[in-house]
Write a protein that holds these residues in place. Structure first.
Motif, PDB file in Angstrom:
ATOM      1  N   ASN A  46       0.855  -1.186   0.000  1.00 23.48           N
ATOM      2  CA  ASN A  46       0.000   0.000   0.000  1.00 23.48           C
ATOM      3  C   ASN A  46       0.889   1.232   0.000  1.00 23.48           C
ATOM      4  O   ASN A  46       1.735   1.404   0.884  1.00 23.48           O
ATOM      5  CB  ASN A  46      -0.921   0.010   1.227  1.00 23.48           C
ATOM      6  N   VAL A  47       0.723   2.059  -1.011  1.00 24.25           N
ATOM      7  CA  VAL A  47       1.516   3.282  -1.142  1.00 24.25           C
ATOM      8  C   VAL A  47       0.653   4.465  -0.715  1.00 24.25           C
ATOM      9  O   VAL A  47      -0.438   4.668  -1.261  1.00 24.25           O
ATOM     10  CB  VAL A  47       1.992   3.455  -2.591  1.00 24.25           C
ATOM     11  N   VAL A  48       1.138   5.217   0.245  1.00 29.07           N
ATOM     12  CA  VAL A  48       0.439   6.410   0.735  1.00 29.07           C
ATOM     13  C   VAL A  48       1.112   7.631   0.125  1.00 29.07           C
ATOM     14  O   VAL A  48       2.321   7.838   0.284  1.00 29.07           O
ATOM     15  CB  VAL A  48       0.476   6.480   2.272  1.00 29.07           C
ATOM     16  N   THR A  49       0.351   8.447  -0.591  1.00 31.08           N
ATOM     17  CA  THR A  49       0.926   9.619  -1.253  1.00 31.08           C
ATOM     18  C   THR A  49       1.099  10.769  -0.271  1.00 31.08           C
ATOM     19  O   THR A  49       0.473  10.823   0.796  1.00 31.08           O
ATOM     20  CB  THR A  49       0.041  10.059  -2.425  1.00 31.08           C
ATOM     21  N   ARG A  50       1.932  11.710  -0.657  1.00 27.79           N
ATOM     22  CA  ARG A  50       2.219  12.860   0.193  1.00 27.79           C
ATOM     23  C   ARG A  50       1.063  13.848   0.192  1.00 27.79           C
ATOM     24  O   ARG A  50       0.275  13.914  -0.758  1.00 27.79           O
ATOM     25  CB  ARG A  50       3.487  13.567  -0.295  1.00 27.79           C
ATOM     26  N   SER A  51       0.989  14.613   1.241  1.00 28.16           N
ATOM     27  CA  SER A  51       0.000  15.685   1.339  1.00 28.16           C
ATOM     28  C   SER A  51       0.718  17.000   1.602  1.00 28.16           C
ATOM     29  O   SER A  51       1.873  17.026   2.033  1.00 28.16           O
ATOM     30  CB  SER A  51      -0.997  15.402   2.471  1.00 28.16           C
ATOM     31  N   ILE A 209      -2.341  15.014  -8.135  1.00 28.18           N
ATOM     32  CA  ILE A 209      -2.839  16.126  -7.329  1.00 28.18           C
ATOM     33  C   ILE A 209      -3.589  15.557  -6.136  1.00 28.18           C
ATOM     34  O   ILE A 209      -4.378  14.625  -6.273  1.00 28.18           O
ATOM     35  CB  ILE A 209      -3.753  17.071  -8.157  1.00 28.18           C
ATOM     36  N   ARG A 210      -3.315  16.114  -4.970  1.00 26.14           N
ATOM     37  CA  ARG A 210      -3.988  15.664  -3.739  1.00 26.14           C
ATOM     38  C   ARG A 210      -4.436  16.881  -2.943  1.00 26.14           C
ATOM     39  O   ARG A 210      -3.678  17.856  -2.770  1.00 26.14           O
ATOM     40  CB  ARG A 210      -3.047  14.792  -2.899  1.00 26.14           C
ATOM     41  N   ILE A 211      -5.683  16.831  -2.470  1.00 26.03           N
ATOM     42  CA  ILE A 211      -6.262  17.886  -1.631  1.00 26.03           C
ATOM     43  C   ILE A 211      -6.673  17.276  -0.303  1.00 26.03           C
ATOM     44  O   ILE A 211      -7.360  16.243  -0.265  1.00 26.03           O
ATOM     45  CB  ILE A 211      -7.498  18.537  -2.295  1.00 26.03           C
ATOM     46  N   ASP A 212      -6.250  17.890   0.789  1.00 27.90           N
ATOM     47  CA  ASP A 212      -6.651  17.472   2.138  1.00 27.90           C
ATOM     48  C   ASP A 212      -7.342  18.650   2.814  1.00 27.90           C
ATOM     49  O   ASP A 212      -6.782  19.763   2.852  1.00 27.90           O
ATOM     50  CB  ASP A 212      -5.445  17.042   2.962  1.00 27.90           C
ATOM     51  N   ALA A 213      -8.528  18.390   3.343  1.00 27.56           N
ATOM     52  CA  ALA A 213      -9.291  19.444   4.007  1.00 27.56           C
ATOM     53  C   ALA A 213      -9.696  18.991   5.403  1.00 27.56           C
ATOM     54  O   ALA A 213     -10.341  17.941   5.564  1.00 27.56           O
ATOM     55  CB  ALA A 213     -10.529  19.801   3.192  1.00 27.56           C
ATOM     56  N   VAL A 214      -9.292  19.771   6.411  1.00 26.73           N
ATOM     57  CA  VAL A 214      -9.716  19.520   7.791  1.00 26.73           C
ATOM     58  C   VAL A 214     -10.976  20.340   8.030  1.00 26.73           C
ATOM     59  O   VAL A 214     -10.919  21.547   8.278  1.00 26.73           O
ATOM     60  CB  VAL A 214      -8.606  19.889   8.789  1.00 26.73           C
ATOM     61  N   LEU A 215     -12.141  19.679   7.927  1.00 26.67           N
ATOM     62  CA  LEU A 215     -13.407  20.394   8.026  1.00 26.67           C
ATOM     63  C   LEU A 215     -13.734  20.788   9.453  1.00 26.67           C
ATOM     64  O   LEU A 215     -14.370  21.820   9.696  1.00 26.67           O
ATOM     65  CB  LEU A 215     -14.532  19.520   7.452  1.00 26.67           C
ATOM     66  N   ALA A 223      -8.971  14.055  -1.219  1.00 27.06           N
ATOM     67  CA  ALA A 223      -9.243  13.737  -2.619  1.00 27.06           C
ATOM     68  C   ALA A 223      -7.907  13.689  -3.348  1.00 27.06           C
ATOM     69  O   ALA A 223      -7.093  14.618  -3.233  1.00 27.06           O
ATOM     70  CB  ALA A 223     -10.169  14.775  -3.257  1.00 27.06           C
ATOM     71  N   ARG A 224      -7.687  12.607  -4.096  1.00 25.22           N
ATOM     72  CA  ARG A 224      -6.421  12.454  -4.819  1.00 25.22           C
ATOM     73  C   ARG A 224      -6.675  11.844  -6.192  1.00 25.22           C
ATOM     74  O   ARG A 224      -7.455  10.905  -6.327  1.00 25.22           O
ATOM     75  CB  ARG A 224      -5.469  11.565  -4.024  1.00 25.22           C
ATOM     76  N   TYR A 225      -6.032  12.427  -7.222  1.00 23.83           N
ATOM     77  CA  TYR A 225      -6.160  11.899  -8.585  1.00 23.83           C
ATOM     78  C   TYR A 225      -4.778  11.849  -9.217  1.00 23.83           C
ATOM     79  O   TYR A 225      -3.958  12.765  -9.046  1.00 23.83           O
ATOM     80  CB  TYR A 225      -7.077  12.781  -9.433  1.00 23.83           C
ATOM     81  N   ALA A 226      -4.509  10.770  -9.948  1.00 20.65           N
ATOM     82  CA  ALA A 226      -3.235  10.613 -10.642  1.00 20.65           C
ATOM     83  C   ALA A 226      -3.493  10.084 -12.049  1.00 20.65           C
ATOM     84  O   ALA A 226      -4.339   9.205 -12.246  1.00 20.65           O
ATOM     85  CB  ALA A 226      -2.311   9.672  -9.881  1.00 20.65           C
ATOM     86  N   GLY A 255      -2.672   4.907 -17.382  1.00 23.73           N
ATOM     87  CA  GLY A 255      -3.486   4.549 -16.220  1.00 23.73           C
ATOM     88  C   GLY A 255      -4.041   5.777 -15.518  1.00 23.73           C
ATOM     89  O   GLY A 255      -3.475   6.875 -15.593  1.00 23.73           O
ATOM     90  N   GLN A 256      -5.161   5.590 -14.835  1.00 26.67           N
ATOM     91  CA  GLN A 256      -5.765   6.640 -14.014  1.00 26.67           C
ATOM     92  C   GLN A 256      -6.156   6.039 -12.670  1.00 26.67           C
ATOM     93  O   GLN A 256      -6.536   4.862 -12.597  1.00 26.67           O
ATOM     94  CB  GLN A 256      -7.007   7.219 -14.686  1.00 26.67           C
ATOM     95  N   ASN A 257      -6.066   6.849 -11.638  1.00 24.87           N
ATOM     96  CA  ASN A 257      -6.400   6.356 -10.309  1.00 24.87           C
ATOM     97  C   ASN A 257      -6.863   7.525  -9.450  1.00 24.87           C
ATOM     98  O   ASN A 257      -6.174   8.551  -9.366  1.00 24.87           O
ATOM     99  CB  ASN A 257      -5.180   5.675  -9.675  1.00 24.87           C
ATOM    100  N   GLY A 258      -8.029   7.387  -8.843  1.00 28.46           N
ATOM    101  CA  GLY A 258      -8.556   8.450  -7.999  1.00 28.46           C
ATOM    102  C   GLY A 258      -9.161   7.901  -6.719  1.00 28.46           C
ATOM    103  O   GLY A 258      -9.637   6.756  -6.686  1.00 28.46           O
TER     104      GLY A 258
END
Length: 359
Positions: A46-51, A209-215, A223-226, A255-258
């Motif tokens: 499992n690969v965790v992308t950066r934020s 692209i990755r978006i992190d929101a602390v609501l 949300a992340r899309y590659a 390839g696409q991954n979201g």
């Protein structure tokens, strides 16, 4: 990020190759892992992308390889060609730098774009490393003329009797045509008498692209899309039965991954993580024009199934094969819905949920 990024057409190979600079964490699960890890009976990664974070950070990088810096393999007469430039950049931080409200101040982004331009090694399969040097066995000039002196006795299929002096006198014109067009003459004195180190051209590009929101203190949304674009112009068509640089082609695997993920904390001991994911890969394999049946070839095709008008696959005992059949063109779409609930009860931790894949 918890979403399948594998080619589900053959359950081998990846449809996403994030650069190292876009990776935050790598989790390796070898065996005896819990049910929430996955439903496959082999090791998983499992690969965790950066934020992004509160401050702005970025990188510009290049990693290169060149045959001028390499030594010759002991078994090679020369160094295989290699020119590889892997470069890119990334940038992350607060999405709205001038925001005053708490919600807007807690939205972060991370953007990465990476490239690779390589000349040299060529793909041979979905799970093996690219190969620099290829060896094969091809008929000699004397054998093409029917002279098999010194070889085991060959019998005439028309009479059942041995050829005089092991000299074949009734060679089919189709065999002569295919031999001269697709089997090069030997260029090595070893048992595998054909050696080549092709300069296949590989091009790769990926955007992430990755978006992190602390609501709120209890809610975080990610949300992340590659998008990954990989292609190779091949001197030897692979994967296929082709052994020589007489049939090349192109191999592409975009390839696409979201993923969309919501983490909600109900209490200090109860947490829920909901995930929606999408993954897609499209394999396109195309031989070049040299793979088409040459003029004068009279071997018939069965059932009119040869829609690309390709030469037949030819396998000769004791020699390498030719052919452009078995093309792996396909598209795979994978949809993921999963939910994980974690409960901490005194010294015990309980976890439950579901994982639905639509393949």
């Amino acid at each position: 990020d918890g979403v399948l990024a594998m080619d589900t057409g053959g359950n081998r190979g990846l449809n996403l190759f994030p650069p190292m600079e876009a990776i935050q964490e790598i989790q390796v699960h070898k065996s005896n892992y819990t049910a929430d890890i996955g439903s496959f009976g082999y090791s998983q990664v499992n690969v965790v992308t950066r934020s992004g974070g509160d401050k702005y950070h970025g990188d510009v990088y290049e990693v290169f390889s060149n045959d001028a810096l390499n030594t010759r393999n002991y078994f090679n007469t020369s160094k295989p060609p290699l020119h590889d430039n892997n470069f890119g950049y990334d940038f992350g931080g607060r999405l709205l730098p001038g925001a005053k409200r708490s919600l807007a101040r807690n939205i972060f982004f991370f953007w990465s774009q990476a490239f690779d331009r390589r000349s040299g090694p060529e793909l041979t399969g979905f799970t093996s490393a690219p190969q620099s040097t290829f060896t094969a066995t091809t008929p000699t000039a004397a054998q093409r003329a029917g002279n098999f002196a010194g070889s085991p006795v060959i019998k005439n299929p028309d009479t059942g009797l041995p050829y005089t002096g092991n000299q074949i006198t009734n060679i089919d014109p189709n065999a002569t045509l295919l031999l001269n067009a697709y089997f090069p003459l030997p260029n090595s004195a070893s048992s595998s008498n054909y050696v080549i180190s092709p300069k296949s051209q590989t091009s790769w590009r990926e955007e992430l692209i990755r978006i992190d929101a602390v609501l709120s203190p209890s809610d975080t949304v990610t949300a992340r899309y590659a998008h990954d674009a990989w292609s190779q112009q091949q001197a030897i068509l692979k994967p296929s039965n082709q052994s020589f640089a007489t049939i090349g082609g192109s191999f592409a695997k975009p390839g696409q991954n979201g993923v969309l993920q919501w983490i909600h904390i109900f209490s200090p001991t109860l947490l829920n993580q909901a995930t929606i994911g999408y993954s897609r890969n499209q394999i396109t394999q195309s031989p070049n024009s040299s793979a088409q049946r040459p003029a004068g070839l009279t071997i018939p095709s069965l059932y009119n199934a040869n829609i690309y008008n390709l030469i037949p696959t030819i396998t000769i005992s004791g020699y390498s094969s030719i052919g452009a059949q078995g093309l792996t063109n396909n598209t795979n779409n994978v949809y993921t819905w999963r939910d994980d609930v974690t409960k901490q009860l005194h010294n015990h931790s309980f976890k439950g949920g579901f994982n639905i894949l639509r393949i």
